[in-house]
Design a protein around this motif. Sequence first.
Motif, PDB file in Angstrom:
ATOM      1  N   THR A  53      -5.337  -0.198  -2.932  1.00  0.00           N
ATOM      2  CA  THR A  53      -5.896  -0.309  -1.586  1.00  0.00           C
ATOM      3  C   THR A  53      -7.394  -0.020  -1.620  1.00  0.00           C
ATOM      4  O   THR A  53      -8.189  -0.730  -1.006  1.00  0.00           O
ATOM      5  CB  THR A  53      -5.185   0.673  -0.626  1.00  0.00           C
TER       6      THR A  53
ATOM      7  N   TYR B 182       0.818  -1.216   0.000  1.00  0.00           N
ATOM      8  CA  TYR B 182       0.000   0.000   0.000  1.00  0.00           C
ATOM      9  C   TYR B 182       0.844   1.254   0.000  1.00  0.00           C
ATOM     10  O   TYR B 182       2.030   1.236   0.335  1.00  0.00           O
ATOM     11  CB  TYR B 182      -0.915  -0.009   1.233  1.00  0.00           C
TER      12      TYR B 182
ATOM     13  N   THR C  55      -3.318  -5.991  -0.784  1.00  0.00           N
ATOM     14  CA  THR C  55      -2.808  -4.652  -0.483  1.00  0.00           C
ATOM     15  C   THR C  55      -3.648  -3.973   0.600  1.00  0.00           C
ATOM     16  O   THR C  55      -3.117  -3.411   1.563  1.00  0.00           O
ATOM     17  CB  THR C  55      -2.799  -3.797  -1.772  1.00  0.00           C
TER      18      THR C  55
END
Length: 195
Positions: free
Chosen positions: A84, A71, A161
Amino acid sequence: MRCTTNILAGFACAGLVIGTLTASPASAASPADPQPNSGSPGAGDLKSDGPTQPAKVQDGQYTDKNGDPTYHVTDGGKKVDWYTMSGYLRYNANCIVCHGPDGMGSTYAPSLVDALKGMDYAHFAGIIVGGKKDVNASQELVMPAFGDNRNVMCYMPDIYTYLRARSDGAVGRNRPAEHEPKPAAFEKAEDACMK
Ligand code: HEC
């Protein structure tokens, strides 16, 4: 492209093929944030401060020094990268029913905020593709296999993520307030994967 049930297809479907990168002048000037004002990151090497911190970015997708998706959270936790954000949406469509809101776990399934600590992408992908069954549990715990489900397979790096960000405490509960724009490369890979 047709998504198949192996882990590498998961990579390929989501376009996680990182070639040789050349740092752009912008990333040389500001290694932590390649294009701070545009909100639309290109490709480049980043200064990685830890195991889950981005070491590279290409087409808006951040990867750590092992090449695993990770991320990128900015603006004091308010703004997230596109993956994300996408992962948040896909998690809520496919995983929340068992794993609970924001990955916190439920009576049906464990907390993924805890489970993701130190779990690399290959291990995660293996569980998502093939499922998992805890034979020793007093109650029957079954993680279904999602290998044939494109709504999950095409977004596996995204979900990873998002959960990684949750696990690290980089994003809180609830929907991220802001996100980086959807990269054109993401849209292309998504179209190809969902066909
Ligand atoms: C039908 C309920 C159900 C759904 C839907 C589900 N899971 Fe699970 N999941 C489980 C259960 C139950 C376990 C625990 C299995 C075990 O302990 O063997 C588990 C385990 C896991 C694990 C391993 C955790 C660990 O500690 O090793 C991961 C990672 C995971 N799930 C991710 C996901 C993701 C991502 C999604 C959405 C794409 C999802 N799960 C959807 C029930 C579910």
